[in-house]
Design an enzyme around this catalytic site. Structure first.
Site, PDB file in Angstrom:
ATOM      1  N   ASN A   9       0.778  -1.046  -0.073  1.00  0.00           N
ATOM      2  CA  ASN A   9      -0.098  -0.202  -0.048  1.00  0.00           C
ATOM      3  C   ASN A   9       0.940   1.058   0.041  1.00  0.00           C
ATOM      4  O   ASN A   9       1.389   1.653   1.030  1.00  0.00           O
ATOM      5  CB  ASN A   9      -0.713  -0.058   1.349  1.00  0.00           C
ATOM      6  CG  ASN A   9      -1.700   1.195   1.303  1.00  0.00           C
ATOM      7  OD1 ASN A   9      -1.647   1.917   0.368  1.00  0.00           O
ATOM      8  ND2 ASN A   9      -2.405   1.165   2.479  1.00  0.00           N
ATOM      9  N   LYS A  11       0.192   4.343  -0.303  1.00  0.00           N
ATOM     10  CA  LYS A  11      -0.519   5.451   0.395  1.00  0.00           C
ATOM     11  C   LYS A  11      -0.071   6.608  -0.608  1.00  0.00           C
ATOM     12  O   LYS A  11      -0.223   6.516  -1.732  1.00  0.00           O
ATOM     13  CB  LYS A  11      -0.034   5.781   1.680  1.00  0.00           C
ATOM     14  CG  LYS A  11      -0.008   4.473   2.482  1.00  0.00           C
ATOM     15  CD  LYS A  11      -0.001   4.349   3.930  1.00  0.00           C
ATOM     16  CE  LYS A  11      -0.185   3.136   4.703  1.00  0.00           C
ATOM     17  NZ  LYS A  11      -0.053   3.355   6.154  1.00  0.00           N
ATOM     18  N   HIS A  98      -9.346   1.306   5.261  1.00  0.00           N
ATOM     19  CA  HIS A  98      -8.233   1.498   5.992  1.00  0.00           C
ATOM     20  C   HIS A  98      -8.273   2.344   7.282  1.00  0.00           C
ATOM     21  O   HIS A  98      -8.942   3.387   7.190  1.00  0.00           O
ATOM     22  CB  HIS A  98      -7.091   2.143   4.789  1.00  0.00           C
ATOM     23  CG  HIS A  98      -5.687   1.895   5.487  1.00  0.00           C
ATOM     24  ND1 HIS A  98      -4.963   3.011   6.305  1.00  0.00           N
ATOM     25  CD2 HIS A  98      -4.473   1.137   5.295  1.00  0.00           C
ATOM     26  CE1 HIS A  98      -4.245   2.598   6.644  1.00  0.00           C
ATOM     27  NE2 HIS A  98      -3.560   1.762   5.991  1.00  0.00           N
ATOM     28  N   GLU A 100      -6.556   4.827   8.000  1.00  0.00           N
ATOM     29  CA  GLU A 100      -6.350   6.292   7.867  1.00  0.00           C
ATOM     30  C   GLU A 100      -7.657   6.934   7.237  1.00  0.00           C
ATOM     31  O   GLU A 100      -7.844   7.918   7.328  1.00  0.00           O
ATOM     32  CB  GLU A 100      -5.219   6.444   6.956  1.00  0.00           C
ATOM     33  CG  GLU A 100      -3.885   6.046   7.716  1.00  0.00           C
ATOM     34  CD  GLU A 100      -2.853   5.541   6.815  1.00  0.00           C
ATOM     35  OE1 GLU A 100      -2.726   5.565   5.755  1.00  0.00           O
ATOM     36  OE2 GLU A 100      -1.720   4.840   7.398  1.00  0.00           O
ATOM     37  N   GLU A 170      -4.689  -4.715  10.968  1.00  0.00           N
ATOM     38  CA  GLU A 170      -3.776  -3.797  11.144  1.00  0.00           C
ATOM     39  C   GLU A 170      -4.142  -2.922  12.427  1.00  0.00           C
ATOM     40  O   GLU A 170      -4.795  -2.052  12.248  1.00  0.00           O
ATOM     41  CB  GLU A 170      -3.906  -2.588   9.764  1.00  0.00           C
ATOM     42  CG  GLU A 170      -3.759  -3.237   8.634  1.00  0.00           C
ATOM     43  CD  GLU A 170      -3.092  -2.264   7.665  1.00  0.00           C
ATOM     44  OE1 GLU A 170      -2.112  -2.547   6.938  1.00  0.00           O
ATOM     45  OE2 GLU A 170      -3.868  -1.270   7.144  1.00  0.00           O
ATOM     46  N   GLY A 176       3.031   2.671  10.725  1.00  0.00           N
ATOM     47  CA  GLY A 176       3.908   3.744  10.514  1.00  0.00           C
ATOM     48  C   GLY A 176       4.667   4.079  11.946  1.00  0.00           C
ATOM     49  O   GLY A 176       5.492   4.999  11.749  1.00  0.00           O
ATOM     50  N   SER A 216       4.224  -1.706  10.608  1.00  0.00           N
ATOM     51  CA  SER A 216       5.436  -1.882  10.585  1.00  0.00           C
ATOM     52  C   SER A 216       5.995  -3.350  10.193  1.00  0.00           C
ATOM     53  O   SER A 216       7.008  -3.821  10.894  1.00  0.00           O
ATOM     54  CB  SER A 216       5.877  -1.494  12.057  1.00  0.00           C
ATOM     55  OG  SER A 216       5.414  -0.062  12.161  1.00  0.00           O
TER      56      SER A 216
HETATM   57  P1  13P Z   1       3.443   0.673   7.680  1.00  0.00           P
HETATM   58  O1  13P Z   1       3.830  -0.805   6.991  1.00  0.00           O
HETATM   59  O2  13P Z   1       4.018   1.955   7.175  1.00  0.00           O
HETATM   60  O3  13P Z   1       3.418   0.540   9.171  1.00  0.00           O
HETATM   61  O4  13P Z   1       1.734   0.545   7.251  1.00  0.00           O
HETATM   62  C1  13P Z   1       0.962  -0.499   7.100  1.00  0.00           C
HETATM   63  C2  13P Z   1      -0.259  -0.029   6.636  1.00  0.00           C
HETATM   64  O5  13P Z   1      -1.186   0.825   6.791  1.00  0.00           O
HETATM   65  C3  13P Z   1      -0.568  -0.772   5.187  1.00  0.00           C
HETATM   66  O6  13P Z   1      -1.877  -0.473   4.764  1.00  0.00           O
END
Ligand code: 13P
Length: 253
Positions: A9, A11, A98, A100, A170, A176, A216
């Site tokens: 992803n 982003k 997601h 976010e 997640e 992150g 992560s």
């Molecule tokens: P990270 O791997 O950067 O922690 O993000 C995970 C994520 O949100 C994948 O959708």
């Protein structure tokens, strides 16, 4: 049996040139390895790079996913992208719900359910994200929170439809932050999700659904995470932006 999946992803990252370079590097790395037949790599770039990613993917090395889709069919919804459009661009997957999007764009389980319906109606496979925030885990409410998300986003589907869905656990506190769930925490939650699916659709259906871990995930911890019986792969953020790191995770099975 269910597939092992590593999905990247991206982003809201990378310029056109950077995306081109990353895809080029990823392709040449993927050409060098022979992945197990039950493993699928998916790349989810921002919308403007989807066509470029599809050209690289050529359906053989990886499949392409979108990061978002409209909950509406079509019409006057400026800025939105419909499932029908993604279908017409031959996109196979799409991330939905997601954390976010839930946190910054007000998406609810009802929005997730509507988006899942749009995707399934147009033959795309939804990658549905669930996961608790830190305060919920600290209050030991993570299992209830994820249950509500799974039920609210998915349990209106019938057994044939749910088999098209990929679930990504997640934990928001791990996204992150460099803080990964331990292999035990991941396995425990993935087993919980699978038992919810088994309760609703039966064990046989539950055993066909891939449940990915995200948060992560990196080459250094992917092996340990993926070694768990209910962890069927990963949804990778930051580490999918570097071909070497992403490859390190892809080859961790
Ligand atoms: P990270 O791997 O950067 O922690 O993000 C995970 C994520 O949100 C994948 O959708």
């Amino acid at each position: 049996m269910r597939k092992h999946i590593v999905a990247g992803n991206w982003k809201m990252n990378l310029t056109f040139t950077e995306a081109d370079e990353l895809l080029d590097e990823l392709m040449s790395e993927l050409e060098k390895v022979e992945l197990p037949r039950d493993e699928q790599v998916i790349v989810c770039p921002p919308f403007p790079y989807i066509e470029m990613a599809s050209d690289y993917a050529n359906d053989s090395y990886f499949l392409v996913g979108a990061q978002n889709v409209s909950d509406k069919e079509k019409g006057a919804y400026t800025g939105e992208v419909s499932a029908e459009m993604l279908e017409s661009c031959e996109i196979d997957y799409c991330i939905v719900g997601h954390s976010e999007r839930r946190a910054y764009y007000g998406e609810t389980d009802a929005t997730v359910a509507a988006k899942v319906n749009q995707l399934l109606a147009h033959g795309l496979k939804p990658i549905v994200c669930v996961g608790e925030v830190l305060e919920e885990r600290e209050a030991n409410r993570q299992f209830d929170v994820v249950k509500t998300q799974v039920e609210g986003g998915l349990f209106h589907l019938d057994a044939e439809q749910i088999k098209q869905v990929i679930i990504a656990y997640e934990p928001v506190w791990a996204i992150g932050t460099g803080k990964t769930a331990t292999a035990d925490q991941a396995q425990e939650m993935h087993a919980h999700i699978r038992s919810l699916l088994a309760g609703k659709y039966g064990q046989e259906v539950a055993d066909e659904i891939s449940i990915l871990y995200g948060g992560s995930c990196k080459p250094s911890n992917a092996k340990e995470l993926f070694a768990n019986p209910d962890v069927d792969g990963g949804l990778i953020g930051g580490a999918s932006l570097k071909a070497a790191d992403f490859m390190g995770i892809i080859t961790a099975f």
